[in-house]
Each structure stands twice: as C-alpha cells, then as structure tokens.
Design an enzyme around this catalytic site. Structure first.
Site, PDB file in Angstrom:
ATOM      1  N   HIS A  77      52.330  67.443  83.484  1.00 29.16           N
ATOM      2  CA  HIS A  77      53.502  66.589  83.297  1.00 29.16           C
ATOM      3  C   HIS A  77      54.601  67.414  82.625  1.00 29.16           C
ATOM      4  CE1 HIS A  77      56.230  63.639  81.906  1.00 29.16           C
ATOM      5  NE2 HIS A  77      55.785  63.610  80.673  1.00 29.16           N
ATOM      6  N   CYS A 126      53.844  58.344  81.829  1.00 30.02           N
ATOM      7  CA  CYS A 126      53.849  59.726  82.337  1.00 30.02           C
ATOM      8  C   CYS A 126      52.517  60.123  82.960  1.00 30.02           C
ATOM      9  CB  CYS A 126      54.209  60.691  81.217  1.00 30.02           C
ATOM     10  SG  CYS A 126      55.741  60.256  80.374  1.00 30.02           S
ATOM     11  N   ASN A 149      62.515  65.515  81.810  1.00 29.88           N
ATOM     12  CA  ASN A 149      61.242  64.775  81.819  1.00 29.88           C
ATOM     13  C   ASN A 149      61.437  63.492  82.619  1.00 29.88           C
ATOM     14  OD1 ASN A 149      59.188  62.938  81.193  1.00 29.88           O
ATOM     15  ND2 ASN A 149      58.962  63.660  79.086  1.00 29.88           N
TER      16      ASN A 149
END
Lengths: 82, 336
Positions: free
Chosen positions: B257, B121, B288
């Site tokens: 993020h 990520c 996500n």
C-alpha cells in the site's frame, strides 16, 4: 542490573546516528531531538522502537511526544528499566 | 442425503490490471500554504512530490469505470464474462445502494453479483483474497476487483497530518481460474485496539443534528500508524511470502500500500528485501489513494518494468481499523 544514565546515553547516541545519520559526538543530554538534531516525528518512532529492543523497555505512543530532549529519553528509559 | 458438488478450480490468478489517474496533477506547492509547510518538508516526511485530485467531472464511479474497462480489455475477456464485482472503497458518497451496483450498470453488466467492502487501505487485498476463494470454490468464474477512492472529498486541507498525503484514483484487476498457483493464501486480520488511529469524524448522524458540526474528514495519528505499519506489517508480509513458498530472495516485486515512502522504505529494510526485488514507489507521484493504491502501483510498476509480467509479487494493504491483508501473487501476463 539497573541501567546507568551513561550506558543509555551511549546507546541512544548509536541509535540516533544509525537512524538519522547524526554524528554521535554531537548528541548530548540537553539536545532537543527536533530543533537541535533534526530528528523528525517518523525518525523518532524508529529511534524509540530501536531503544525498546535494545534496553528491553516499553515506550508507549503517548509517551513519545513527551520525549523532547535526549535527556528526556535517557531518563525515561532508566526509570522504566529499574 | 449428503450434498454433492465439486470445487472445480484448484487455482486462480490475476489476469490483468487497469488503472485510472485523475487529470488534475497537484504539486506540493498547491498544498503547502494551508498547512504552513514546504515542498521540502513534504518530500522528507512522505516522499510525495505530487498527487492527483479528481476534477468536477471525475467521480468514484467514473474513475472505477475507466480502470475496470482497461482491466477487462487487457484480460481478453468480455464484460459479460465477469460474474462478480467487488469494489473496495471508503469514499463512495452513498450509504446504499453500493458503488459496485452503480459500476455494473455503467459497465453494461447489471446481472453480475456486486458488493462493496469497507476495509480502507486494505480493501483491495481483502477483495483479491475473496475473489480467489470465490473462484476456487466455483461460486464465481471471473471476478472484477476494484479499489477506488476520492479522498479529496473527505480530507481537511488545513490538517497538517493528512492534507499532503491523501489523494484520488482507481485501480482494478480481473481474476479468473488458473492451471497453476497464482494467488497465495491471504494473511489478514485486525488490530482494532488502535481503531482511533485513523478516524472519520463527525458521523453522518452528528452532521444531521441542529447546529451542524461540520463536514466529516479523515484524521490520522501519524506516529502510531507509522509504528504499526513498519513494525507489525513487515512480519505479516513475510508470513504471506512463506505460506506461498517464497522468500525475500526468490521474490520479484514488492507492491505495498502506497501510504508513505518512509513506511515503504522502512518495511523493505525490516523485511531485509534484497536489491533484486523491484519495489513499487508510486506514492511519489500518486500520493496515498487508500484502496486504490496497490492496483495503481501495480499498473505503474508493470509499465516501467514490463519484464515483471508473470513474475512473483507480494501485495499488502493496511489502514483504518486498523486492518490488514497480504498475499503473494503472480503478476498478470503482458496483455496480448
């Protein structure tokens, strides 16, 4: 100076009210964080971190899942502060 | 004899951003049965209302290609002006050759330098930092940085910890030289003591063994990651602001993020961001998407708030490793 159970309980009440919006009056030693107070797993992390800062103790991740009730948390913090 | 060369560019900046969202919109109602959950439970714990999953005709490369073409088009440059391509991904299903080399073939630019980075990520922000330095040193002129994931291939639909979180998508930026400061110093690092907090298991080797142990999926210790993200990453974000000469009061946008709305909200609170800062909350409709989340959220925020083009933003990526990277940037100007 060692922390008393009453002092820690009072602090936990304030923290849980601040983090999860639960009225302090409804928070008692026997209450289960998840089932009785509706504090979910992520809010529990916020409670734990706030308690660490307030009482100067360390509560490791693996311990967090063991803290089922308000009393569990109070007793653990008192034991660590000694 | 000493080497003689010059470093031609003092600064670099993001010239443009592009994004690709897969066609399949997956509401929580399609997720809940297999994890014994509810729409309300998912919303409360993640802020996610829906996410996108790639269909059979949408791959890591097709999504990366679409996002890249949009970013290049918006930059005003030609594909041939791009001389380096960095792809951040953990879900390209080939160990080698890289996703980046397949991408440059499909882009029609097969001579560009190309490689992948594995920083989960945080991968997109790692890529932005590397691209900025490549340009400042004169190694590259225009760099395409892509974040792309097809996490649905590596998510167990029965895992209550991840099935409602992970999703698919791609985002890309073109980075080039600049007269003024456009990308601040990268604050980056690892907390590898917590490597087990986000894991793919089993390994490819285990999969090859007789009596196969099943397909590799990514699992996550939610409480550990939440604690790290909120309480360790907020200081990293503030440091990235500080080294770029910004403060929460002078910042225009915060694009973290898109891990979980609860993390985003808790980070913003911990950083004491004033209400004047626009906060990207694309996780609500995109889930996500790991390395893709920051550029997708940047694209969404600029579409919603065109006045933010050319304004300051803080981007931060954090995830499996555990690894992190953050930098202050100037958002791209509006496409001409």
């Amino acid at each position: 100076m060692a922390l008393t159970h009453d002092a820690v309980l009072a602090g936990i009440k304030e923290i849980v009210e601040e983090v999860a919006g639960i009225p302090a009056a409804s928070i008692e030693m026997g209450k289960n964080f998840t089932d009785d107070l509706d504090v979910d797993s992520l809010s529990m992390v916020e409670v734990v971190v706030a308690a660490e800062e307030r009482f100067g103790v360390k509560i490791p991740d693996e311990q967090v899942t063991e803290l089922k009730t308000v009393g569990d948390a109070v007793n653990f913090i008192v034991s660590q502060a000694k | 004899m000493a080497l003689t060369f010059t470093t031609p560019n003092s600064h670099s900046r993001i010239l443009s951003v592009g994004a690709y969202r897969p066609s399949r919109i997956i509401p929580n109602s399609e997720i809940v049965d297999r994890i014994d959950s509810s729409d309300e439970w998912i919303r409360e714990r993640s802020g996610i209302e829906s996410r996108r999953f790639a269909g059979p005709d949408e791959s890591v490369i097709s999504m990366a290609l679409a996002a890249s073409k949009q970013a290049i088009s918006r930059s005003g440059l030609s594909v041939s002006d791009i001389d380096a391509v960095i792809v951040a991904t953990i879900t390209y299903p080939f160990q080698t050759p890289s996703a980046a080399t397949e991408l440059i073939m499909k882009l029609g630019n097969p001579k560009a330098a190309a490689f992948d980075i594995s920083a989960a990520c945080a991968g997109f922000c790692y890529g932005v930092g590397m691209a900025a330095d490549l340009i400042r040193s004169g190694t590259a002129t225009n760099v395409l940085v892509v974040g792309v994931e097809k996490l649905s291939d590596f998510t167990d639909p029965d895992d209550r910890g991840t099935a409602f979180i992970f999703a698919d998508g791609a985002g890309a930026v073109v980075i080039g030289k600049s007269e003024s400061a456009g990308i601040g110093p990268m604050i980056w690092g690892s907390d590898a003591e917590s490597r087990d907090a986000i894991l793919m298991t089993p390994s490819w080797i285990d999969l090859k063994a007789p009596g196969s142990v099943g397909w590799p999926d990514i699992s996550m210790q939610g409480q550990t990651v939440f604690r790290w993200a909120v309480y360790q990453m907020a200081p990293v974000a503030l440091k990235a602001l500080d080294v770029a000469g910004l403060t929460p009061e002078t910042l225009a946008a915060f694009i973290p993020h898109q891990a979980n709305m609860r993390i985003i909200d808790a980070m913003a609170k911990s950083m004491k961001l004033p209400e004047s800062v626009a906060i990207a909350r694309d996780v609500r409709v995109s889930g996500n998407t790991s390395a893709a989340s920051v550029p997708i959220a940047m694209d969404a925020l600029l579409a919603e708030r065109p006045d933010l083009h050319g304004k300051s933003a803080l981007i931060i990526g954090f995830g499996a490793g555990l690894v992190y990277a953050a930098q202050a940037i100037e958002l791209p100007q509006a496409p001409k």
